[in-house]
Design a protein around this motif. Sequence first.
Motif, PDB file in Angstrom:
ATOM      1  N   LYS A  86       7.469   3.459 -20.714  1.00  0.00           N
ATOM      2  CA  LYS A  86       6.544   2.608 -19.982  1.00  0.00           C
ATOM      3  C   LYS A  86       5.375   3.435 -19.467  1.00  0.00           C
ATOM      4  O   LYS A  86       5.476   4.667 -19.400  1.00  0.00           O
ATOM      5  CB  LYS A  86       7.271   1.951 -18.799  1.00  0.00           C
ATOM      6  CG  LYS A  86       8.338   0.939 -19.242  1.00  0.00           C
ATOM      7  CD  LYS A  86       9.060   0.358 -18.059  1.00  0.00           C
ATOM      8  CE  LYS A  86       9.902  -0.846 -18.442  1.00  0.00           C
ATOM      9  NZ  LYS A  86      10.790  -0.642 -19.594  1.00  0.00           N
ATOM     10  N   TYR A  96       0.808  -0.072 -27.293  1.00  0.00           N
ATOM     11  CA  TYR A  96       1.159  -0.802 -26.069  1.00  0.00           C
ATOM     12  C   TYR A  96       1.840  -2.117 -26.424  1.00  0.00           C
ATOM     13  O   TYR A  96       1.559  -2.728 -27.442  1.00  0.00           O
ATOM     14  CB  TYR A  96      -0.100  -1.105 -25.238  1.00  0.00           C
ATOM     15  CG  TYR A  96      -0.683   0.133 -24.603  1.00  0.00           C
ATOM     16  CD1 TYR A  96      -0.021   0.775 -23.565  1.00  0.00           C
ATOM     17  CD2 TYR A  96      -1.899   0.661 -25.041  1.00  0.00           C
ATOM     18  CE1 TYR A  96      -0.549   1.920 -22.977  1.00  0.00           C
ATOM     19  CE2 TYR A  96      -2.431   1.809 -24.467  1.00  0.00           C
ATOM     20  CZ  TYR A  96      -1.753   2.437 -23.441  1.00  0.00           C
ATOM     21  OH  TYR A  96      -2.271   3.569 -22.871  1.00  0.00           O
ATOM     22  N   GLU A 119       1.105  -5.268 -21.357  1.00  0.00           N
ATOM     23  CA  GLU A 119       0.700  -3.956 -21.897  1.00  0.00           C
ATOM     24  C   GLU A 119       1.228  -2.780 -21.064  1.00  0.00           C
ATOM     25  O   GLU A 119       0.534  -1.790 -20.865  1.00  0.00           O
ATOM     26  CB  GLU A 119      -0.835  -3.867 -21.960  1.00  0.00           C
ATOM     27  CG  GLU A 119      -1.478  -4.993 -22.722  1.00  0.00           C
ATOM     28  CD  GLU A 119      -2.139  -4.518 -23.994  1.00  0.00           C
ATOM     29  OE1 GLU A 119      -3.071  -3.715 -23.912  1.00  0.00           O
ATOM     30  OE2 GLU A 119      -1.699  -4.961 -25.086  1.00  0.00           O
ATOM     31  N   SER A 120       2.439  -2.912 -20.570  1.00  0.00           N
ATOM     32  CA  SER A 120       2.983  -1.867 -19.700  1.00  0.00           C
ATOM     33  C   SER A 120       4.038  -1.022 -20.397  1.00  0.00           C
ATOM     34  O   SER A 120       4.563  -0.080 -19.825  1.00  0.00           O
ATOM     35  CB  SER A 120       3.614  -2.509 -18.456  1.00  0.00           C
ATOM     36  OG  SER A 120       4.747  -3.278 -18.835  1.00  0.00           O
ATOM     37  N   LEU A 173       5.620   0.917 -24.162  1.00  0.00           N
ATOM     38  CA  LEU A 173       5.200   1.592 -25.389  1.00  0.00           C
ATOM     39  C   LEU A 173       6.227   1.320 -26.482  1.00  0.00           C
ATOM     40  O   LEU A 173       7.422   1.552 -26.290  1.00  0.00           O
ATOM     41  CB  LEU A 173       5.111   3.100 -25.150  1.00  0.00           C
ATOM     42  CG  LEU A 173       4.068   3.570 -24.131  1.00  0.00           C
ATOM     43  CD1 LEU A 173       4.228   5.063 -23.871  1.00  0.00           C
ATOM     44  CD2 LEU A 173       2.653   3.260 -24.619  1.00  0.00           C
TER      45      LEU A 173
END
Lengths: 359, 339
Positions: free
Chosen positions: A169, A268, A281-282, A284
């Motif tokens: 994250k 993301y 979008e927090s 990965l």
Amino acid sequence: MKYVDEYRKKDLILSIAEKIKKASDREMVLMEVCGGHTMAIHRFGLNSLLPPNIKLISGPGCPVCVSDQRFIDTAIAFGRLPGIIIATYGDLIRVPGSVSSLEKERAKGSDIRIIYSVLEALEIARQNRDKKVVFPGIGFETTAPATAAAVIQSRQDKIFNFFVLSGHKVMPPVMKTLVEEGVRIDGFIAPGHVTAITGTSIYEELASIYKLGVVVSGFEPVDMMQSVLMLASQIEKGKPAVEVQYRRVVNETGNKVAQNLMKEVFEYRDDRWRGIGMIRESGLKIADHLSKFDAEKQIEVNVGESFEPKGCICGLILRGLKTPVDCPLFARKCTPTDPVGACMVSGEGTCATYYKYRS
Amino acid sequence: MNQTKGNIMLGHGSGGKMMHDLIENVFIKKFNNNILTDQTDSAILNSDLDNIAFTTDSFVIDPVVFPGGNIGKLAVCGTVNDLAVSGAIPAYLSVSFIIEEGFPVEELEKIAESLAAEAQKAGVSVVTGDTKIVNKGKCDKLFINTSGIGFIRKENISIGKGSKVAPGDFIIINGTIGDHGMAVLNARESFNFTIHIESDCASLNHLIKKVTDKHEVKFMRDPTRGGVAAVLNELALKTGFGIEIEEDALPIKKGVKAMCELLGFDPLHIANEGKVIMVVPESDVQSVLEILKNDTLGMESSAIGRIVTEHQGRVVLRNQTGGSRIIDTLSGDQLPRIC
């Protein structure tokens, strides 16, 4: 010990404490984002050195704590498949999923191994070509570059039985979310090691748009106290800015090599944070061009339904809205030996820290 | 068995000639004494004192050889120390080996050799033993169980119980903490740290006797698994008093401290194998420290804290910054922090 002792000097800490008292008498709530900071505050009893107008609250910066049930359930499900080795960082193994934990699964026969570095997972894969090695990747910008490096390495060495289950994250979205949700925060003590990778630009919006001071802090008591002093001065002057206290490690531009690795390996995605929920979008995920290393894409598994434990207020604690002592389960049903919520598992978790250093 | 090369095979545990040869050549020869060479099923021990202390411990360490010792030396130190901290004079040991098929005989010999050397150093005799061989994968290389018998004077029986401990008493440790646990961890894991940490693995009976001959020791315990924190918590619970420890007074080696900082471990929770915690009256502190510091096993001895009437049943650490925190026992394994 160099880089440690000089930052734990009692006289210096007490003199900064005096300066903090003089800097401002305004009521202020400062959030220490990182779990390592929470640890330091309790380990060194820093709260007792601060004046009553300054309150520190713990943020969502313990990577183990914010990994949600679904992630743990998925790792457990992978571990139950034949021919799979789960290679994981130690503090993940006790984190409760919906009904089990990796530790319990290991006792039942899953091949789950504790590693200290992701490169060990790669080594296990190299030595067990007939098995699939799944690395549950957790952590923020601090650990994500190492995972990225391992993926690149496995591509280079053609180790195609190494897979990442990414729970990585990133920090800025969750910090913004907390502010937008209306959690009272007057300034952030920002995570030193995340910023060593990212550089300071990720906090600019917090200062310019949200008018909040951000001080990137080290992890020793002198660091923490100095960061509080810098924030208190900013707040007193009404001039929120992004400042770096942790100069010996952090610079404005960050670590370009690590940033590039992350850019190459990850994309993301919207991601779920335990107790906080979905944040845009927090998270990965492994980038599509490297999907052959993505456990979720390559290994079919039925995870089943995930659900949160009853009565646990991890989410409110991670948001800084409650402290562990407000939780009816704390130190009763939920202890480090038998944790209900993830915040009790990691040494950095707010609940574990409160439990360990309770007085 | 004439050769010292080769590997342990299942046959070595069969009870036949192979086993006989293995025991004869690897063990009896090394632990040689009259009682053992009698090779009876049970050792008959002479006693000229009223009370006998008896203890047992199993050793399953990975790796079997580590900086500062190996599983053989450890198997002696562990049991000798368990007797010595109870106030007993260790005298006899039993040694049982469980060996994994395929284990190199040469390595077994080295381990037996250092076991024998440590027993001699400690002044104890290995008087009985057993050997079992198990299929590959059924045990991890080599497990050793040692049981020990020691003799204890009536006036020393309260030492293990701590029944005479009172507020105002001092807590002393004979040197740096966490050495063994970190040495083993460093040897086991592939950290590639450049630091070298040696286990403190040592038999403490002679050192302890020097102190108990001259001074009243109210409580003794060796802080092995669970570390100093576990022993102090047990003492606090047992006596109902509180314990205060000074962080500044804790002797910790630089390398151990650095490793603990890196991994997020607390040295108070790390295992020791050559340390004893003693509780002594305030009047005896200086003299006890002097005796300890004059011995190679106690050069870094320190008075680390005291028994208090406050915070009953708990251990509190006063840190360098003037704050304090509760020291708990560890819940399970200490887990490294990820960042």
